[in-house]
Design a protein around this motif. Structure first.
Motif, PDB file in Angstrom:
ATOM      1  N   LEU A 180      46.585  42.457  40.215  1.00  0.00           N
ATOM      2  CA  LEU A 180      46.245  43.192  38.995  1.00  0.00           C
ATOM      3  C   LEU A 180      45.979  42.249  37.822  1.00  0.00           C
ATOM      4  N   THR A 181      45.870  40.969  38.091  1.00  0.00           N
ATOM      5  CA  THR A 181      45.601  39.985  37.034  1.00  0.00           C
ATOM      6  C   THR A 181      44.263  39.284  37.261  1.00  0.00           C
ATOM      7  N   SER A 182      43.431  39.831  38.105  1.00  0.00           N
ATOM      8  CA  SER A 182      42.193  39.164  38.486  1.00  0.00           C
ATOM      9  C   SER A 182      40.972  39.727  37.751  1.00  0.00           C
ATOM     10  N   ALA A 183      39.914  38.946  37.767  1.00  0.00           N
ATOM     11  CA  ALA A 183      38.638  39.406  37.205  1.00  0.00           C
ATOM     12  C   ALA A 183      38.127  40.611  37.993  1.00  0.00           C
ATOM     13  N   GLU A 184      38.407  40.652  39.285  1.00  0.00           N
ATOM     14  CA  GLU A 184      37.974  41.781  40.106  1.00  0.00           C
ATOM     15  C   GLU A 184      38.649  43.083  39.672  1.00  0.00           C
ATOM     16  N   PHE A 185      39.932  43.002  39.324  1.00  0.00           N
ATOM     17  CA  PHE A 185      40.623  44.199  38.848  1.00  0.00           C
ATOM     18  C   PHE A 185      40.003  44.686  37.543  1.00  0.00           C
ATOM     19  N   VAL A 186      39.761  43.775  36.619  1.00  0.00           N
ATOM     20  CA  VAL A 186      39.149  44.160  35.337  1.00  0.00           C
ATOM     21  C   VAL A 186      37.742  44.711  35.576  1.00  0.00           C
ATOM     22  N   GLY A 187      37.036  44.187  36.564  1.00  0.00           N
ATOM     23  CA  GLY A 187      35.735  44.742  36.923  1.00  0.00           C
ATOM     24  C   GLY A 187      35.833  46.187  37.378  1.00  0.00           C
ATOM     25  N   GLU A 188      36.880  46.511  38.118  1.00  0.00           N
ATOM     26  CA  GLU A 188      37.111  47.908  38.524  1.00  0.00           C
ATOM     27  C   GLU A 188      37.403  48.785  37.309  1.00  0.00           C
ATOM     28  N   VAL A 189      38.181  48.251  36.368  1.00  0.00           N
ATOM     29  CA  VAL A 189      38.442  49.001  35.131  1.00  0.00           C
ATOM     30  C   VAL A 189      37.122  49.301  34.431  1.00  0.00           C
TER      31      VAL A 189
END
Length: 66
Positions: free
Chosen positions: A35-44
């Motif tokens: 939950l600290t990755s760029a991929e997670f923020v991309g999902e957001v």
């Protein structure tokens, strides 16, 4: 409102689905690495509607300076 693992929940909802996403994601005193990755923020970003808001409860360690 949806509860559960934030990344897993986001993966199940369609694009431009949310006006607000609140992340309060801890496992003890730590935020899980997935939950600290760029991929997670991309999902957001994918799930938020244009003009939507993302609020995250962030942890800090002592001395908690501003």
């Amino acid at each position: 409102m949806r509860g559960g693992d934030a990344r897993a929940v986001l993966a199940k909802v369609p694009e431009d689905w949310a006006d607000l996403i609140i992340a309060d994601v801890f496992s003890g005193a730590r935020t899980p690495a997935h939950l600290t990755s760029a991929e997670f923020v991309g999902e957001v970003r994918r799930v938020l509607r244009p003009g939507g808001f993302y609020a995250a409860n962030l942890a800090d360690g002592p001395p908690l300076s501003m």
